[in-house]
Design an enzyme around this catalytic site. Structure first.
Site, PDB file in Angstrom:
ATOM      1  N   SER A  32      -0.632  10.877 -12.348  1.00 62.77           N
ATOM      2  CA  SER A  32       0.005  10.025 -11.349  1.00 62.77           C
ATOM      3  C   SER A  32       0.741  10.868 -10.300  1.00 62.77           C
ATOM      4  CB  SER A  32       0.938   9.031 -12.051  1.00 62.77           C
ATOM      5  OG  SER A  32       1.274   7.960 -11.211  1.00 62.77           O
ATOM      6  N   ASP A 152      -4.018   4.363 -13.618  1.00 63.81           N
ATOM      7  CA  ASP A 152      -2.975   5.364 -13.854  1.00 63.81           C
ATOM      8  C   ASP A 152      -3.056   5.976 -15.255  1.00 63.81           C
ATOM      9  OD1 ASP A 152      -0.376   6.681 -14.151  1.00 63.81           O
ATOM     10  OD2 ASP A 152       0.205   5.533 -12.385  1.00 63.81           O
TER      11      ASP A 152
END
Length: 251
Positions: A32, A152
């Site tokens: 991320s 993610d």
């Protein structure tokens, strides 16, 4: 380098402390916002360039709202924002390069949205991998990658350390920017955040897979609009604290 939304700038503070000590990583992994910093570091950006990137980051530069129109189709129906501009933001910083063109080996963590499987990306376009790794499920439209829908990496492994061992690292330094508070939270929001941090860390590689874990004091630091200089300072201070131990391991 773990994910942690806009807290990711703290990673740059860690890198500053290591650079000042003459310590550079041979292998890098990230998830991320950690993947954004890891990619920039792996591409060979200087410390000044990394800090400029951290300060240049803003939500309007990376996110495009998806209008909630009836009959939306495709990936647009799976998010509130699109991260196409995140790729453009990263291209301006490092170019549209592949993993093979990086200055040091990089692994980017993501999650298969349909199966929940941990995905480690080590080939292809770097900026596309970073976009996939940062696509928070339910908020950001997922990213297509080799027939998969990726979101993610925090959902399956927010701090990928074992991959660094597999890549050949002898000493692994992990930076966790979603730490559990270690103290009574000040309000209900941070109580929920502490539980989320614990859940996220349970889902990934155990912290003891790393030789050293750096956890800047970020337990009650805003995820979306933190103070940039404060994040840089907290990351820097946390890294300074472990330098004696790290030097011993590297000796």
């Amino acid at each position: 380098m773990s994910g942690g939304v806009a807290r990711g700038r703290a990673h740059v503070g860690v890198i500053r402390a290591l650079e000042e000590a003459g310590i550079r990583a041979d292998f890098v992994s990230g998830v991320s916002s950690g993947a954004m910093v890891a990619a920039a570091y792996a591409a060979g950006l200087s410390l000044a360039e990394l800090e400029h990137l951290a300060k240049a980051f803003s939500w309007p530069k990376i996110a495009t709202p998806i209008l909630p129109l009836p009959g939306r189709t495709g990936l647009a129906r799976l998010g509130l924002v699109d991260f196409h501009k995140l790729e453009l933001f990263m291209i301006r910083a490092i170019g549209d390069i592949t993993f093979d063109e990086l200055a040091r080996p990089l692994a980017v963590g993501a999650t298969d949205l349909m199966t929940g499987e941990r995905i480690v990306i080590t080939h292809g376009r770097v900026v596309h991998a970073v976009r996939a790794s940062a696509s928070v499920p339910g908020v950001v439209a997922p990213t297509q990658w080799h027939g998969r829908l990726l979101c993610d990496g925090f959902a399956s492994n927010n701090l990928p350390t074992q991959i660094l061992r597999d890549m050949g690292a002898d000493v692994v330094l992990a930076v966790n920017i979603m730490p559990v508070a270690g103290r009574v939270p000040s309000n209900f929001f941070w109580a929920g955040s502490a539980a989320l941090s614990a859940l996220v860390m349970q889902a990934g590689d155990p912290l003891d897979r790393a030789d050293i874990v750096i956890e800047p004091d970020l337990a009650e630091t805003d995820y979306l609009y933190p103070r940039i200089n404060d994040l840089l300072a907290r990351g820097h201070a946390a890294a300074l604290a472990i330098l004696p131990q790290l030097r011993t391991l590297l000796a």
